[in-house]
Motif scaffolding. Structure first.
Motif, PDB file in Angstrom:
ATOM      1  N   VAL A   1       0.739  -1.114   0.138  1.00 11.45           N
ATOM      2  CA  VAL A   1       0.002   0.029  -0.051  1.00 11.45           C
ATOM      3  C   VAL A   1       0.914   1.238   0.026  1.00 11.45           C
ATOM      4  O   VAL A   1       1.907   1.264   0.745  1.00 11.45           O
ATOM      5  N   THR A   2       0.492   2.284  -0.964  1.00  9.09           N
ATOM      6  CA  THR A   2       1.292   3.573  -0.940  1.00  9.09           C
ATOM      7  C   THR A   2       0.329   4.518  -0.634  1.00  9.09           C
ATOM      8  O   THR A   2      -0.669   4.850  -1.424  1.00  9.09           O
ATOM      9  N   ASN A   3       0.785   5.537  -0.015  1.00  9.45           N
ATOM     10  CA  ASN A   3       0.069   6.859   0.318  1.00  9.45           C
ATOM     11  C   ASN A   3       0.298   7.674  -0.836  1.00  9.45           C
ATOM     12  O   ASN A   3       1.462   8.252  -0.736  1.00  9.45           O
ATOM     13  N   LEU A   4      -0.581   8.281  -1.406  1.00  6.81           N
ATOM     14  CA  LEU A   4      -0.396   9.340  -2.689  1.00  6.81           C
ATOM     15  C   LEU A   4      -0.428  10.727  -2.302  1.00  6.81           C
ATOM     16  O   LEU A   4      -0.221  11.493  -3.161  1.00  6.81           O
ATOM     17  N   THR A   5      -1.109  10.798  -1.098  1.00  2.90           N
ATOM     18  CA  THR A   5      -1.153  12.204  -0.787  1.00  2.90           C
ATOM     19  C   THR A   5      -0.056  13.130  -0.378  1.00  2.90           C
ATOM     20  O   THR A   5       1.092  12.600  -0.016  1.00  2.90           O
ATOM     21  N   ALA A   6      -0.014  14.469  -0.420  1.00  4.52           N
ATOM     22  CA  ALA A   6       0.901  15.323   0.153  1.00  4.52           C
ATOM     23  C   ALA A   6       0.980  15.438   1.472  1.00  4.52           C
ATOM     24  O   ALA A   6       2.101  15.624   1.973  1.00  4.52           O
ATOM     25  N   ASN A   7      -0.085  15.524   2.099  1.00  5.59           N
ATOM     26  CA  ASN A   7      -0.153  15.695   3.848  1.00  5.59           C
ATOM     27  C   ASN A   7      -1.294  15.254   4.436  1.00  5.59           C
ATOM     28  O   ASN A   7      -1.895  15.781   5.252  1.00  5.59           O
ATOM     29  N   GLN A   8      -1.638  13.984   3.877  1.00  3.28           N
ATOM     30  CA  GLN A   8      -2.910  13.074   4.702  1.00  3.28           C
ATOM     31  C   GLN A   8      -2.208  11.737   5.120  1.00  3.28           C
ATOM     32  O   GLN A   8      -2.225  10.749   4.579  1.00  3.28           O
TER      33      GLN A   8
ATOM     34  N   LEU B   1     -10.929  17.114  14.341  1.00  2.00           N
ATOM     35  CA  LEU B   1     -10.025  16.130  13.292  1.00  2.00           C
ATOM     36  C   LEU B   1      -8.853  15.333  14.273  1.00  2.00           C
ATOM     37  O   LEU B   1      -8.181  15.940  15.099  1.00  2.00           O
ATOM     38  N   PRO B   2      -8.527  14.052  14.058  1.00  2.00           N
ATOM     39  CA  PRO B   2      -7.770  13.321  14.891  1.00  2.00           C
ATOM     40  C   PRO B   2      -6.461  13.241  14.564  1.00  2.00           C
ATOM     41  O   PRO B   2      -5.535  12.978  15.292  1.00  2.00           O
ATOM     42  N   GLY B   3      -5.959  13.762  13.284  1.00  2.00           N
ATOM     43  CA  GLY B   3      -4.850  13.720  12.687  1.00  2.00           C
ATOM     44  C   GLY B   3      -3.834  15.101  13.309  1.00  2.00           C
ATOM     45  O   GLY B   3      -4.150  15.752  13.990  1.00  2.00           O
ATOM     46  N   PRO B   4      -2.618  14.695  12.889  1.00  3.08           N
ATOM     47  CA  PRO B   4      -1.612  15.851  13.683  1.00  3.08           C
ATOM     48  C   PRO B   4      -1.898  17.449  13.366  1.00  3.08           C
ATOM     49  O   PRO B   4      -1.395  18.236  13.984  1.00  3.08           O
ATOM     50  N   ALA B   5      -2.671  17.444  12.234  1.00 10.79           N
ATOM     51  CA  ALA B   5      -3.033  18.938  11.865  1.00 10.79           C
ATOM     52  C   ALA B   5      -3.970  19.472  12.962  1.00 10.79           C
ATOM     53  O   ALA B   5      -3.958  20.714  12.994  1.00 10.79           O
TER      54      ALA B   5
ATOM     55  N   MET C   1      -8.282  26.924   5.185  1.00 11.10           N
ATOM     56  CA  MET C   1      -8.484  28.009   5.456  1.00 11.10           C
ATOM     57  C   MET C   1      -8.202  29.287   4.387  1.00 11.10           C
ATOM     58  O   MET C   1      -8.502  30.119   4.366  1.00 11.10           O
ATOM     59  N   TYR C   2      -7.285  28.665   3.435  1.00 17.32           N
ATOM     60  CA  TYR C   2      -7.051  29.685   2.284  1.00 17.32           C
ATOM     61  C   TYR C   2      -8.030  29.553   1.181  1.00 17.32           C
ATOM     62  O   TYR C   2      -7.920  30.137   0.250  1.00 17.32           O
ATOM     63  N   ASP C   3      -8.919  28.558   1.376  1.00 17.56           N
ATOM     64  CA  ASP C   3     -10.016  28.408   0.503  1.00 17.56           C
ATOM     65  C   ASP C   3     -11.237  29.277   0.936  1.00 17.56           C
ATOM     66  O   ASP C   3     -12.388  28.965   0.236  1.00 17.56           O
TER      67      ASP C   3
ATOM     68  N   LEU D   1      -7.034  23.416   8.530  1.00 14.32           N
ATOM     69  CA  LEU D   1      -6.149  23.003   7.590  1.00 14.32           C
ATOM     70  C   LEU D   1      -5.439  23.812   6.559  1.00 14.32           C
ATOM     71  O   LEU D   1      -6.239  25.164   6.649  1.00 14.32           O
ATOM     72  N   ASP D   2      -4.547  23.641   5.865  1.00 13.72           N
ATOM     73  CA  ASP D   2      -3.968  24.556   4.980  1.00 13.72           C
ATOM     74  C   ASP D   2      -3.645  23.895   3.541  1.00 13.72           C
ATOM     75  O   ASP D   2      -4.501  22.661   3.526  1.00 13.72           O
ATOM     76  N   ALA D   3      -3.356  24.512   2.597  1.00 15.00           N
ATOM     77  CA  ALA D   3      -3.194  24.048   1.292  1.00 15.00           C
ATOM     78  C   ALA D   3      -2.699  22.559   1.025  1.00 15.00           C
ATOM     79  O   ALA D   3      -2.893  21.844   0.211  1.00 15.00           O
ATOM     80  N   SER D   4      -1.646  22.347   1.951  1.00 14.91           N
ATOM     81  CA  SER D   4      -0.809  21.018   1.947  1.00 14.91           C
ATOM     82  C   SER D   4      -1.694  19.896   2.189  1.00 14.91           C
ATOM     83  O   SER D   4      -1.474  18.751   2.042  1.00 14.91           O
ATOM     84  N   HIS D   5      -2.877  20.210   2.930  1.00 16.33           N
ATOM     85  CA  HIS D   5      -3.610  18.892   3.251  1.00 16.33           C
ATOM     86  C   HIS D   5      -4.712  18.570   2.105  1.00 16.33           C
ATOM     87  O   HIS D   5      -5.392  17.653   2.180  1.00 16.33           O
ATOM     88  N   ARG D   6      -4.864  19.363   0.891  1.00 23.68           N
ATOM     89  CA  ARG D   6      -5.796  19.075  -0.056  1.00 23.68           C
ATOM     90  C   ARG D   6      -5.329  17.789  -0.618  1.00 23.68           C
ATOM     91  O   ARG D   6      -4.098  17.535  -0.607  1.00 23.68           O
TER      92      ARG D   6
END
Length: 239
Positions: free
Chosen positions: A49-56, A182-186, A211-213, A220-225
């Motif tokens: 299994v590989t995680n393809l997201t940027a910050n999830q 949200l339970p994650g590190p963000a 928050m930037y949208d 969350l910020d743009a990296s979490h998209r």
């Protein structure tokens, strides 16, 4: 005429008894049945299994084997409580306890963005049918991804199959992205909450609004998209 004497001498009686005993022993040998059950024939599958997201980061993955007619979720239908707990808090204990599963294994920990993990299932050939996999995107309210009843029956040794999978919304918790939800590190907020305050059916996740949208209360910020697909999987039969 003198009657015929059929009386056997003692020595002849002993010889006859010995011959009868030998015959009986021979019959016992011929009737012996080996009741030892045959050794089970096992098949082994590895799933990378590989995680393809940027910050999830993804919660510890659960990989499970089950009959071909079993499904962990159905798009357009209400999520089970087992899926709700996994999608909101990353807890897979209720999935592992489902009666329909024949075997399951969990990942070692969070699957970080860009990282891969390989899990192994060894099954009796009589239990080889379908597999499912599930994991939460932890910097969300109730997003998850996974394999839903993929057939491994008939796979040959060294055969493999590679796929990519989309993110789903469990529909059990509103996508507020608010602090404390949200339970994650963000955020480090709440995981599972039994209250359902969303559409209450599983569907493809639309992605997050940071928050930037324009979502002022989002943590969350743009990296979490994220864009679909969010996860890559390779299934290989190794034995």
């Amino acid at each position: 005429m003198k009657p015929t004497d059929f009386t056997l001498k003692p020595s002849l009686l002993a010889m006859l008894a010995a011959a009868t005993l030998l015959t009986a022993c021979g019959d016992d040998d011929n009737d012996t049945v080996d009741e030892t059950p045959p050794a089970p024939v096992m098949q082994t599958f590895t799933v990378t299994v590989t995680n393809l997201t940027a910050n999830q980061p993804m919660s510890p993955v659960i990989l499970a084997a089950h009959a071909s007619d079993a499904m962990l979720w159905n798009a357009g239908e209400m999520a089970s409580e087992a899926i709700e707990k996994m999608a909101e808090g990353g807890d897979t204990a209720d999935i592992a306890a489902l009666d329909v599963l024949t075997s399951s294994v969990n990942g070692a920990g969070l699957l970080m963005p860009g990282a891969s993990e390989t899990l192994t299932l060894t099954l009796d050939e009589t239990d080889v049918a379908s597999i499912s996999l599930a994991t939460m995107l932890v910097n969300t309210n109730d997003a998850f991804t996974g394999i839903n009843s993929y057939s491994i029956a008939g796979m040959q040794v060294d055969a493999s199959s590679s796929m990519k999978f989309m993110a789903y919304d469990a529909g059990t918790e509103a996508n507020s992205e608010a602090k404390g939800t949200l339970p994650g590190p963000a955020d480090g907020g709440e995981g599972f909450n039994a209250t359902r305050d969303d559409v209450d059916f599983v569907h493809i996740h639309p992605g997050v609004m940071s928050m930037y949208d324009g979502l002022a209360d989002s943590v969350l910020d743009a990296s979490h998209r994220f864009d679909n697909p969010v996860m890559a999987v390779t299934i290989t039969r190794t034995e």
